[in-house]
Motif scaffolding. Structure first.
Motif, PDB file in Angstrom:
ATOM      1  N   ARG A 177      42.324  49.070  32.166  1.00  0.00           N
ATOM      2  CA  ARG A 177      42.432  49.644  33.508  1.00  0.00           C
ATOM      3  C   ARG A 177      41.878  48.668  34.546  1.00  0.00           C
ATOM      4  O   ARG A 177      42.464  48.482  35.613  1.00  0.00           O
ATOM      5  CB  ARG A 177      41.668  50.966  33.542  1.00  0.00           C
ATOM      6  N   PHE A 178      40.755  48.055  34.198  1.00  0.00           N
ATOM      7  CA  PHE A 178      40.150  47.093  35.122  1.00  0.00           C
ATOM      8  C   PHE A 178      41.068  45.889  35.341  1.00  0.00           C
ATOM      9  O   PHE A 178      41.229  45.409  36.459  1.00  0.00           O
ATOM     10  CB  PHE A 178      38.786  46.641  34.583  1.00  0.00           C
ATOM     11  N   ASN A 179      41.692  45.398  34.271  1.00  0.00           N
ATOM     12  CA  ASN A 179      42.627  44.275  34.404  1.00  0.00           C
ATOM     13  C   ASN A 179      43.843  44.651  35.243  1.00  0.00           C
ATOM     14  O   ASN A 179      44.365  43.823  35.994  1.00  0.00           O
ATOM     15  CB  ASN A 179      43.060  43.781  33.027  1.00  0.00           C
ATOM     16  N   ALA A 180      44.319  45.890  35.130  1.00  0.00           N
ATOM     17  CA  ALA A 180      45.437  46.345  35.955  1.00  0.00           C
ATOM     18  C   ALA A 180      45.037  46.377  37.423  1.00  0.00           C
ATOM     19  O   ALA A 180      45.820  45.984  38.304  1.00  0.00           O
ATOM     20  CB  ALA A 180      45.904  47.721  35.490  1.00  0.00           C
ATOM     21  N   ILE A 181      43.817  46.819  37.697  1.00  0.00           N
ATOM     22  CA  ILE A 181      43.324  46.837  39.083  1.00  0.00           C
ATOM     23  C   ILE A 181      43.216  45.410  39.621  1.00  0.00           C
ATOM     24  O   ILE A 181      43.606  45.132  40.761  1.00  0.00           O
ATOM     25  CB  ILE A 181      41.970  47.570  39.162  1.00  0.00           C
ATOM     26  N   LEU A 182      42.722  44.505  38.790  1.00  0.00           N
ATOM     27  CA  LEU A 182      42.629  43.109  39.212  1.00  0.00           C
ATOM     28  C   LEU A 182      43.994  42.508  39.504  1.00  0.00           C
ATOM     29  O   LEU A 182      44.157  41.732  40.453  1.00  0.00           O
ATOM     30  CB  LEU A 182      41.914  42.284  38.139  1.00  0.00           C
ATOM     31  N   GLU A 183      44.984  42.852  38.706  1.00  0.00           N
ATOM     32  CA  GLU A 183      46.337  42.331  38.938  1.00  0.00           C
ATOM     33  C   GLU A 183      46.912  42.854  40.260  1.00  0.00           C
ATOM     34  O   GLU A 183      47.543  42.109  41.005  1.00  0.00           O
ATOM     35  CB  GLU A 183      47.255  42.698  37.771  1.00  0.00           C
ATOM     36  N   VAL A 184      46.684  44.110  40.562  1.00  0.00           N
ATOM     37  CA  VAL A 184      47.131  44.669  41.842  1.00  0.00           C
ATOM     38  C   VAL A 184      46.427  43.961  42.989  1.00  0.00           C
ATOM     39  O   VAL A 184      47.054  43.612  44.001  1.00  0.00           O
ATOM     40  CB  VAL A 184      46.882  46.199  41.890  1.00  0.00           C
ATOM     41  N   LEU A 185      45.145  43.710  42.842  1.00  0.00           N
ATOM     42  CA  LEU A 185      44.395  43.010  43.887  1.00  0.00           C
ATOM     43  C   LEU A 185      44.889  41.574  44.063  1.00  0.00           C
ATOM     44  O   LEU A 185      44.958  41.074  45.191  1.00  0.00           O
ATOM     45  CB  LEU A 185      42.904  43.041  43.574  1.00  0.00           C
ATOM     46  N   ARG A 186      45.248  40.907  42.977  1.00  0.00           N
ATOM     47  CA  ARG A 186      45.804  39.551  43.078  1.00  0.00           C
ATOM     48  C   ARG A 186      47.119  39.553  43.856  1.00  0.00           C
ATOM     49  O   ARG A 186      47.365  38.693  44.697  1.00  0.00           O
ATOM     50  CB  ARG A 186      46.049  38.970  41.684  1.00  0.00           C
TER      51      ARG A 186
END
Length: 142
Positions: free
Chosen positions: A2-11
């Motif tokens: 979930r955290f990696n998905a949030i990071l990808e959206v932020l990128r």
């Protein structure tokens, strides 16, 4: 995950914001060069009257655009450096939880080089577009 998905959206949001800010840089530098061209209109007319071409007249404005772009990139780097200094401990704590790789000095130098290069290119491009557009309309009055 979930955290990696949030990071990808932020990128992705960061890339969109960078593109929009890049367009803003083109507009600001283009407008600044337009104002400089208008301020030097008489000088440009005299230069063209004695045989100066548009490319000859455009050159100093391109140099100015590159300087504005590099200056803006240095200012952006300074702001980011201050933000990293303020948020450094929090980011280090977060990175220790996620096992993120630390940033090495070579990567920082490459990032600064890319930032300065992008600033120079955006400054040059904004100045070229503006100068090409506005110099065509200036012709000497004989």
């Amino acid at each position: 995950m979930r955290f990696n998905a949030i990071l990808e959206v932020l990128r992705q949001l960061l890339l969109i914001a960078a593109a929009l800010l890049g367009l803003g840089v083109l507009a600001v530098i283009g407008n600044t060069i337009r104002l400089e061209i208008q301020g030097r209109r008489a000088e440009i007319e005299v230069t063209k009257l004695v045989g100066g071409s548009n490319s000859y007249v455009r050159r100093p404005f391109l140099y100015t655009g590159v300087l504005y772009g590099v200056g803006g990139a240095l200012l952006a780097w300074g702001i980011v450096a201050i933000a990293v200094a303020v948020l450094g401990d929090s980011v280090a704590t977060l990175a220790s939880f996620t096992a993120a790789a630390t940033c090495c000095a070579a990567r920082r130098a490459m990032t600064i080089g890319i930032l300065l290069g992008a600033g120079a290119v955006l400054g040059w491009l904004g100045a070229w577009i503006s100068a090409a557009r506005h110099l065509r309309g200036i012709e000497p009055r004989a």
